[in-house]
Scaffold this active site. Structure first.
Site: not given
Length: 575
Positions: A79, A82-83, A120, A359, A401
């Site tokens: 997790c 991402c979070h 999610m 990114h 990307h």
């Protein structure tokens, strides 16, 4: 489908539907997110939280020390990428106790089980987490997040090892390897890289590295191979040794993804730099020994709203050819830093405001303009490294990307740089010649349609007439196991599909096709066929002229091959 199965499936969809309004309230994001995005965002983190303290919070379900430890490990594997480590939100949304406790146990378990339209992952229905683990995680995220330890100079120096001092290294190449056509191949889940001879297609040797190697970068001289893992461990490999091996190593944090070396004239191989996800900082090191010299935090204010962010991670780093500078992407603040290393004891840093979620990226064909994706902002930022300013923000497709992107001369629009996308099937071609083609500069001059979303890399070569892209995270196996190729001189004809995984002739496994990479001559393209650690993987080599299978590289040591980096192309930024 029997009746029992139908009831379970129907119940799952009904629950997901009932959750949608609540999810929108919590996540404030009504954009539908594709499966490729969820796969990408759900990448594991390498953070070792063993030193983090157990934190218990009023109003949260009680956890034993053992349960807290297990949940902490799952969170930082599944997790945190991402979070965020502190659960303040990064690419994903915040998961702090004021939010999670208000939603309650049942809601949280359903969210973890079924996922959300906002991206999610469905950890339960995909069988990634068991029902018991889902209950545990719903309990855990109602507690205050434990803060990982910082990683400063003393910790870095404790981890720093010079295995072979510079004065004991060879003064010339002592092996017979064709170094410009050597490939460094990431063996992601084996904690190694493989050095593969581009001529014989044989593995020269495998070298132990950090966990989940993210990239390999070459020093300006082409002698030193820098490898960094997601565990923030850097290994410097001397390719001149009779038997190439690690000569220095260091950990620059707890989680990281980027490393680069100085390339400006007069500073070749003098410095190295690495950026960390945690702690959010970058470190400048000696280019021959990796001795840490300067550590700089990236915590600060976001662009636009100018709100403080406690965890702005360092994404791509690239070495300027115009000034003695490193160009550093700070992901969550949307700021691009020009770090001047001319006086290492008195660093000067120019800050360029771009957009959030910076990114990957690479140079245009002249090596003057840095083209970098602000992925969740659906833009490409263009930095003029000579004038040291933002040249443009270009709207592109959903979640660009590009890897390092692809440069070629368009038959109609002149020099362009291409990016593919995770979130849709398009390829955006951006004009990059403000002097020769000013009307096309920093605009999407053409949008190509690929075979699907989920692309990670797009690639071409100055000696090639083809543009290749993968679709690694597409949910359709036929698409994720193949690659698309365009004829640059006949783009309107569309793409040809190459059945890469079929050519590999592997029984079982996921067989995702990943990252086209050219050889030195530009007449071969190498693709990874990536399966699980206990399955057979391979590298497929394609003849660029005929688009036919040339070679399949199989070896029991070729475990989970992902990124491939040709020495010459990486050294000279050829893409």
């Amino acid at each position: 489908m029997n009746m029992t199965t139908r009831k379970i499936v129907t119940g799952a969809f009904a629950t997901a539907s009932l959750l949608s309004l609540s999810i929108a309230t919590v996540y404030a994001d009504n954009t539908k997110t594709s499966d490729p995005e969820a796969a990408y965002k759900g990448a594991s983190s390498a953070i070792d939280m063993s030193d983090a303290k157990v934190v218990r919070t009023a109003g949260a379900p009680d956890l034993t020390d053992e349960e807290f430890s297990r949940a902490r490990e799952i969170y930082f594997q599944r997790c945190a990428g991402c979070h965020g480590v502190l659960r303040k939100g990064a690419t994903g949304k915040p998961l702090t106790p004021d939010i999670t406790q208000a939603r309650g146990q049942a809601y949280l378990e359903a969210l973890i089980t079924y996922g959300s339209p906002a991206g999610m992952p469905n950890w339960g229905t995909s069988n990634e987490l068991s029902p018991e683990q889902i209950t545990l995680m719903a309990n855990y995220i109602q507690h205050t997040p434990p803060t990982p330890p910082e990683w400063g100079m003393s910790a870095m120096k404790d981890s720093w090892k010079v295995i072979v001092p510079p004065e004991k290294r060879p003064t010339k190449q002592m092996n017979k390897l064709d170094l410009p056509n050597l490939f460094s191949v990431t063996l992601r889940d084996d904690g190694k890289i493989a050095l593969i001879d581009g001529n014989t297609k044989q593995i020269v040797k495998t070298i132990e590295t950090g966990y989940a190697v993210h990239i390999s970068r070459m020093s300006a001289s082409g002698r030193y191979l820098m490898v960094i893992g997601r565990d923030a461990k850097i290994d410097m490999i001397d390719l001149w040794m009779k038997d190439p091996d690690v000569v220095a190593t260091i950990k620059v944090g707890i989680e990281a993804r980027s490393v680069e070396t100085s390339k400006f004239k007069g500073y070749e191989d003098k410095y190295a730099i690495a950026g960390a996800y945690w702690p959010p900082q970058y470190t400048i090191m000696d280019g021959e020994t990796l001795e840490p010299l300067q550590i700089v935090s990236t915590r600060g204010m976001t662009v636009g709203t100018q709100e403080y962010h406690p965890e702005p991670r360092v994404a791509a780093i690239i070495a300027s050819h115009e000034h003695p500078e490193f160009i550093v992407n700070v992901k969550e603040t949307g700021r691009i830093l020009l770090v001047n290393y001319e006086d290492i004891n008195n660093l000067t840093v120019t800050t360029i405001g771009a957009n959030l979620f910076l990114h990957d990226g690479g140079w245009d064909s002249t090596h003057r303009y840095f083209m970098t994706a602000a992925n969740e902002s659906n833009q490409v930022a263009v930095v003029d490294s000579k004038e040291r300013r933002l040249a443009a923000l270009v709207d592109v497709g959903r979640i660009p990307h590009p890897g390092r992107g692809a440069n070629f001369t368009h038959p109609k629009f002149g020099p362009v740089w291409a990016t593919s996308h995770l979130g849709d099937a398009t390829i955006s071609l951006i004009g990059t010649d403000p002097e020769g083609h000013p009307d096309n500069a920093w605009k999407v001059v053409e949008t190509l349609q690929g075979q699907g979303g989920g692309s990670l890399f797009v690639k071409t070569h100055p000696k090639s007439n083809h543009l290749y892209l993968d679709t690694t995270f597409n949910p359709d196996a036929k698409i994720s196991q193949s690659a698309a190729v365009f004829d640059i001189n006949n783009l309107e004809a569309g793409y040809t599909v190459l059945p890469i995984a079929d050519w590999a002739n592997i029984e079982g496994g996921v067989k995702r096709v990943l990252q086209p990479e050219y050889n030195l001559a530009g007449d071969e393209v190498w693709f990874s066929v990536w399966s699980q650690q206990d399955e057979v993987s391979a590298i497929v080599v394609v003849d660029d002229k005929t688009l036919k299978l040339k070679k399949v590289i199989k070896d029991k040591r070729l475990i989970t091959p992902t990124g491939k980096f040709n020495v010459n192309n990486t050294q000279y930024d050829v893409y």
